[in-house]
Motif scaffolding. Structure first.
Motif, PDB file in Angstrom:
ATOM      1  N   GLN A   1       0.824  -1.208   0.000  1.00 59.12           N
ATOM      2  CA  GLN A   1       0.000   0.000   0.000  1.00 59.12           C
ATOM      3  C   GLN A   1       0.861   1.263   0.000  1.00 59.12           C
ATOM      4  O   GLN A   1       0.476   2.285  -0.566  1.00 59.12           O
ATOM      5  CB  GLN A   1      -0.919  -0.005   1.218  1.00 59.12           C
ATOM      6  CG  GLN A   1      -1.861   1.173   1.283  1.00 59.12           C
ATOM      7  CD  GLN A   1      -2.736   1.109   2.518  1.00 59.12           C
ATOM      8  OE1 GLN A   1      -2.931   0.069   3.116  1.00 59.12           O
ATOM      9  NE2 GLN A   1      -3.254   2.252   2.897  1.00 59.12           N
TER      10      GLN A   1
ATOM     11  N   SER B   1       1.735   2.052  -3.537  1.00 57.92           N
ATOM     12  CA  SER B   1       0.550   2.524  -4.273  1.00 57.92           C
ATOM     13  C   SER B   1       0.155   3.926  -3.817  1.00 57.92           C
ATOM     14  O   SER B   1      -0.333   4.731  -4.620  1.00 57.92           O
ATOM     15  CB  SER B   1      -0.614   1.536  -4.158  1.00 57.92           C
ATOM     16  OG  SER B   1      -1.045   1.404  -2.836  1.00 57.92           O
ATOM     17  N   ASP B   2       0.385   4.245  -2.534  1.00 55.87           N
ATOM     18  CA  ASP B   2       0.150   5.615  -2.057  1.00 55.87           C
ATOM     19  C   ASP B   2       1.095   6.602  -2.744  1.00 55.87           C
ATOM     20  O   ASP B   2       0.698   7.719  -3.089  1.00 55.87           O
ATOM     21  CB  ASP B   2       0.338   5.704  -0.548  1.00 55.87           C
ATOM     22  CG  ASP B   2      -0.791   5.061   0.244  1.00 55.87           C
ATOM     23  OD1 ASP B   2      -1.837   4.719  -0.349  1.00 55.87           O
ATOM     24  OD2 ASP B   2      -0.616   4.878   1.464  1.00 55.87           O
TER      25      ASP B   2
ATOM     26  N   VAL C   1       2.404   6.276  -5.729  1.00 56.60           N
ATOM     27  CA  VAL C   1       1.926   6.442  -7.109  1.00 56.60           C
ATOM     28  C   VAL C   1       0.687   7.336  -7.136  1.00 56.60           C
ATOM     29  O   VAL C   1       0.535   8.179  -8.034  1.00 56.60           O
ATOM     30  CB  VAL C   1       1.661   5.070  -7.768  1.00 56.60           C
ATOM     31  CG1 VAL C   1       0.917   5.203  -9.079  1.00 56.60           C
ATOM     32  CG2 VAL C   1       2.986   4.338  -7.988  1.00 56.60           C
ATOM     33  N   ALA C   2      -0.183   7.208  -6.144  1.00 55.20           N
ATOM     34  CA  ALA C   2      -1.360   8.089  -6.066  1.00 55.20           C
ATOM     35  C   ALA C   2      -0.923   9.548  -5.892  1.00 55.20           C
ATOM     36  O   ALA C   2      -1.527  10.455  -6.493  1.00 55.20           O
ATOM     37  CB  ALA C   2      -2.279   7.651  -4.923  1.00 55.20           C
ATOM     38  N   LEU C   3       0.115   9.774  -5.090  1.00 60.03           N
ATOM     39  CA  LEU C   3       0.647  11.126  -4.939  1.00 60.03           C
ATOM     40  C   LEU C   3       1.203  11.625  -6.273  1.00 60.03           C
ATOM     41  O   LEU C   3       0.956  12.775  -6.668  1.00 60.03           O
ATOM     42  CB  LEU C   3       1.737  11.171  -3.862  1.00 60.03           C
ATOM     43  CG  LEU C   3       2.460  12.505  -3.691  1.00 60.03           C
ATOM     44  CD1 LEU C   3       1.494  13.614  -3.270  1.00 60.03           C
ATOM     45  CD2 LEU C   3       3.607  12.361  -2.690  1.00 60.03           C
TER      46      LEU C   3
ATOM     47  N   ASP D   1       0.232  10.719  -9.203  1.00 61.11           N
ATOM     48  CA  ASP D   1      -0.937  11.011 -10.046  1.00 61.11           C
ATOM     49  C   ASP D   1      -1.517  12.373  -9.691  1.00 61.11           C
ATOM     50  O   ASP D   1      -1.834  13.175 -10.586  1.00 61.11           O
ATOM     51  CB  ASP D   1      -2.007   9.933  -9.873  1.00 61.11           C
ATOM     52  CG  ASP D   1      -1.625   8.601 -10.500  1.00 61.11           C
ATOM     53  OD1 ASP D   1      -0.688   8.574 -11.335  1.00 61.11           O
ATOM     54  OD2 ASP D   1      -2.254   7.598 -10.136  1.00 61.11           O
ATOM     55  N   HIS D   2      -1.663  12.628  -8.413  1.00 61.04           N
ATOM     56  CA  HIS D   2      -2.207  13.907  -7.956  1.00 61.04           C
ATOM     57  C   HIS D   2      -1.352  15.083  -8.436  1.00 61.04           C
ATOM     58  O   HIS D   2      -1.874  16.139  -8.809  1.00 61.04           O
ATOM     59  CB  HIS D   2      -2.329  13.925  -6.430  1.00 61.04           C
ATOM     60  CG  HIS D   2      -2.808  15.225  -5.879  1.00 61.04           C
ATOM     61  ND1 HIS D   2      -4.132  15.613  -5.942  1.00 61.04           N
ATOM     62  CD2 HIS D   2      -2.138  16.245  -5.283  1.00 61.04           C
ATOM     63  CE1 HIS D   2      -4.254  16.813  -5.399  1.00 61.04           C
ATOM     64  NE2 HIS D   2      -3.060  17.211  -4.989  1.00 61.04           N
TER      65      HIS D   2
ATOM     66  N   THR E   1       8.147   0.610  -5.355  1.00 63.36           N
ATOM     67  CA  THR E   1       7.449   1.323  -6.426  1.00 63.36           C
ATOM     68  C   THR E   1       8.098   0.989  -7.770  1.00 63.36           C
ATOM     69  O   THR E   1       7.396   0.742  -8.750  1.00 63.36           O
ATOM     70  CB  THR E   1       7.461   2.844  -6.164  1.00 63.36           C
ATOM     71  OG1 THR E   1       6.878   3.084  -4.873  1.00 63.36           O
ATOM     72  CG2 THR E   1       6.673   3.587  -7.226  1.00 63.36           C
TER      73      THR E   1
ATOM     74  N   TYR F   1       5.623  -0.711 -10.137  1.00 64.66           N
ATOM     75  CA  TYR F   1       5.193   0.289 -11.118  1.00 64.66           C
ATOM     76  C   TYR F   1       6.406   0.749 -11.930  1.00 64.66           C
ATOM     77  O   TYR F   1       6.764   1.924 -11.912  1.00 64.66           O
ATOM     78  CB  TYR F   1       4.563   1.499 -10.420  1.00 64.66           C
ATOM     79  CG  TYR F   1       3.384   1.164  -9.525  1.00 64.66           C
ATOM     80  CD1 TYR F   1       2.093   1.132 -10.030  1.00 64.66           C
ATOM     81  CD2 TYR F   1       3.580   0.883  -8.165  1.00 64.66           C
ATOM     82  CE1 TYR F   1       1.015   0.831  -9.219  1.00 64.66           C
ATOM     83  CE2 TYR F   1       2.509   0.578  -7.347  1.00 64.66           C
ATOM     84  CZ  TYR F   1       1.227   0.553  -7.867  1.00 64.66           C
ATOM     85  OH  TYR F   1       0.164   0.252  -7.058  1.00 64.66           O
TER      86      TYR F   1
ATOM     87  N   ARG G   1       6.696   3.991 -13.916  1.00 68.60           N
ATOM     88  CA  ARG G   1       6.572   5.259 -13.199  1.00 68.60           C
ATOM     89  C   ARG G   1       7.900   5.752 -12.620  1.00 68.60           C
ATOM     90  O   ARG G   1       7.994   6.876 -12.152  1.00 68.60           O
ATOM     91  CB  ARG G   1       5.561   5.130 -12.054  1.00 68.60           C
ATOM     92  CG  ARG G   1       4.169   4.678 -12.449  1.00 68.60           C
ATOM     93  CD  ARG G   1       3.481   5.600 -13.441  1.00 68.60           C
ATOM     94  NE  ARG G   1       3.275   6.946 -12.974  1.00 68.60           N
ATOM     95  CZ  ARG G   1       2.178   7.375 -12.356  1.00 68.60           C
ATOM     96  NH1 ARG G   1       1.178   6.564 -12.142  1.00 68.60           N
ATOM     97  NH2 ARG G   1       2.085   8.631 -11.984  1.00 68.60           N
TER      98      ARG G   1
END
Length: 154
Positions: A8, A11-12, A14-16, A18-19, A40, A44, A47
């Protein structure tokens, strides 16, 4: 108490990204942050352009000591006070730089026990050793002479 799954954390990240509208990044992390960056790059790969890992272990189970000590440490973090946890961490992490002691104690005073237990549980369960071959990006590894987390002490 909800526990954090080790994957997680990446993935957090990667979410950052994305944001922030970042398709790809050069990730630099120290210790836990390095391991999150490594995971990561493994999970990913598109990324992560490259990695800079500073004192970042890829496993908590490289030897018998870690296989025995880490689960005991994970369990004891639930039982002992935050003040004692802070003192133990500060003492260990200030061995070669005593000026770190007060900084670490202050950092511990800002986190709740519940959050500390959740973070420490996730950190000590991160495991990347068998997936290192999946991190295809250029990687710079930096470790100190006395870094016991990344290599055996002399």
């Amino acid at each position: 108490m909800l526990f954090i799954k080790p994957f997680q954390l990446s993935s957090d990240l990667v979410a950052l990204m994305d944001h922030l509208k970042l398709d790809q990044a050069i990730l630099c992390g120290l210790s836990m942050g390095g391991h999150i960056s490594l995971q990561t790059a493994i999970n990913y790969p598109e990324r992560v352009k490259s990695l800079i890992l500073i004192g970042s272990p890829c496993s908590n189970t490289l030897n018998l000591y870690e296989k025995v000590f880490v689960p005991i440490n994970r369990f004891s973090s639930k039982m002992i006070s935050m003040e004692l946890s802070g003192k133990l961490q500060a003492k260990m992490l200030s061995k070669f730089n005593p000026e770190n002691f007060d900084y670490i104690m202050n950092a511990f005073s800002m986190i709740t026990k519940d959050n500390w237990v959740r973070i420490w549980d996730a950190v000590t369960r991160m495991e990347s050793r068998n997936d290192l071959h999946k991190a295809k990006c250029p990687t710079l590894l930096l470790t100190g002479d006395h870094d016991r987390m990344c290599h055996k002490p002399r």
